[in-house]
Design a protein around this motif. Structure first.
Motif, mmCIF file in Angstrom:
data_model
loop_
_atom_site.group_PDB
_atom_site.id
_atom_site.type_symbol
_atom_site.label_atom_id
_atom_site.label_comp_id
_atom_site.label_asym_id
_atom_site.label_seq_id
_atom_site.Cartn_x
_atom_site.Cartn_y
_atom_site.Cartn_z
ATOM 1 N N THR A 67 0.149 -5.924 -3.310
ATOM 2 C CA THR A 67 -0.519 -7.227 -3.419
ATOM 3 C C THR A 67 0.459 -8.359 -3.701
ATOM 4 O O THR A 67 0.077 -9.531 -3.617
ATOM 5 N N SER A 72 3.702 -9.404 1.536
ATOM 6 C CA SER A 72 2.626 -9.970 2.349
ATOM 7 C C SER A 72 3.203 -10.691 3.559
ATOM 8 O O SER A 72 4.270 -11.310 3.475
ATOM 9 N N ARG A 224 -6.538 -9.122 1.955
ATOM 10 C CA ARG A 224 -5.461 -8.149 1.774
ATOM 11 C C ARG A 224 -5.249 -7.861 0.287
ATOM 12 O O ARG A 224 -5.067 -6.704 -0.120
ATOM 13 N N VAL A 225 -5.260 -8.900 -0.548
ATOM 14 C CA VAL A 225 -5.113 -8.723 -1.990
ATOM 15 C C VAL A 225 -6.312 -7.968 -2.558
ATOM 16 O O VAL A 225 -6.154 -7.005 -3.324
ATOM 17 N N TYR A 228 -6.245 -4.076 -1.645
ATOM 18 C CA TYR A 228 -5.352 -3.213 -2.426
ATOM 19 C C TYR A 228 -5.752 -3.173 -3.896
ATOM 20 O O TYR A 228 -5.565 -2.148 -4.562
#
Length: 351
Positions: A67, A72, A224-225, A228
């Protein structure tokens, strides 16, 4: 725009509540009843469960690390502080000034992919790698980006399912892990389904009316954060529950009658074996003349030693003081008289 609205949260609560609420109630009841279950006590973490907890800890740590911003994909609009409507040439001119070695091949490919507003909106939904690498995607068919994005979206979920399957395997970990297989698999599966549903139903057109950079909904980077973080939380909670149940701190169930009988039988067998061994040793000593003589001499010496000690004045005084302090002779005499009256009273009355 918020990714998950209050209405969505209420719907999810109504859906997941009946699943997790009984677990919470069961945990509370098991905590209260743990001390009352006979034959069950807190124990150290079993070796096989320690291995499973280590695997879950490493997996959760890796998901948390993923994260962090360095892992990223780049958001070139945020990197260059550019609005969504900025001309392509100006955007990549700014990006070129930030690259020490100039634009990369991926940058040049992306430059040809985000010419239209629609493609830029899809950039914020699926990220830069999908736009750069997809050979068949077209802004005229937004779903084509979703099809290409599916493997990358599902990969961490499938990996987590494999990890959960391994740490809850009855063959590898034992029954301490197997009892949580259904719960862990269900939680990971629901997380995957929710992630897919939110991504597939997201309306990327909401960003079309945004004029300032800070108002853009960076959906891809937020999801995405969240993705995870959820996977890390699932692994952390699973490890915590395995720890509590394997050490008999919570989620305790009383052993079945057959298990208790089997355990008692094993204890009795061990006692019988030890008593048989003691009997054999006593038999051997009794039949062997030298050993029998040594035993006799030992007890003679012990008796003489005790007799000598009991004749000493200090020992006698200590014993007398201990008896006076610990034993109330008056109470003993009264109890004896009461007992005798109870026993002989009916006989005397009958006579």
């Amino acid at each position: 725009m918020a990714i998950i609205t209050w209405g969505t949260i209420k719907s999810l609560s109504l859906f997941f509540g009946p699943i997790f609420l009984p677990k919470a109630i069961g945990y509370y009841r098991s905590q209260r009843a743990a001390a009352n279950i006979p034959g069950v006590s807190v124990r150290p973490v079993p070796t096989n469960v320690s291995r499973a907890l280590l695997i879950l800890f490493v997996a959760a740590s890796v998901f948390l690390i993923r994260t962090l911003p360095p892992f990223s994909p780049e958001n070139i609009f945020s990197l260059t502080s550019s609005r969504l409507q900025i001309p392509v040439d100006v955007l990549f001119t700014r990006l070129n000034t930030l690259r020490p070695k100039g634009l990369t091949p991926s940058d040049n490919i992306l430059r040809t992919k985000i010419i239209s507003l629609e493609s830029r909106l899809l950039f914020f939904q699926y990220g830069p790698e999908v736009l750069t690498d997809c050979p068949f995607c077209s802004a005229d068919d937004p779903k084509s980006y979703l099809y290409y994005f599916l493997p990358a979206l599902l990969a961490p979920h499938i990996l987590n399912l494999l990890i959960i399957g391994g740490v809850t395997s009855g063959l590898a970990i034992g029954k301490e892990g197997a009892v949580w297989r259904r719960t862990g698999t269900l939680a990971a599966g629901m997380a995957m389904g929710l992630d897919l549903w939110v991504t597939a139903t997201y309306n990327h057109q909401d960003n079309a009316r945004v004029t300032r950079l800070e108002e853009i909904d960076t959906f891809f980077w937020k999801m995405r954060v969240y993705r995870y973080l959820v996977l890390a939380v699932i692994d952390g909670l699973l490890g915590w529950m395995m720890y509590l149940s394997s050490t008999n701190r919570a989620f305790i169930t009383a052993p079945a009658a057959a298990e208790r009988i089997e355990f008692s039988t094993r204890v009795l067998d061990n006692v019988r074996t030890k008593m048989s061994a003691v009997g054999i040793i006593r038999n051997t000593v009794a039949r062997d003349e030298p050993l029998r003589e040594k035993t006799r001499q030992y007890w003679i010496q012990e008796g003489q030693l005790m007799g000598t000690l009991m004749e000493e004045r200090e020992v006698l005084d200590s014993v007398s003081s201990a008896l006076e302090n610990r034993i109330n002779i008056g109470n003993i005499e009264r109890d004896a008289e009461t007992y005798a009256s109870n026993v002989f009273g009916p006989l005397q009355n009958g006579a």
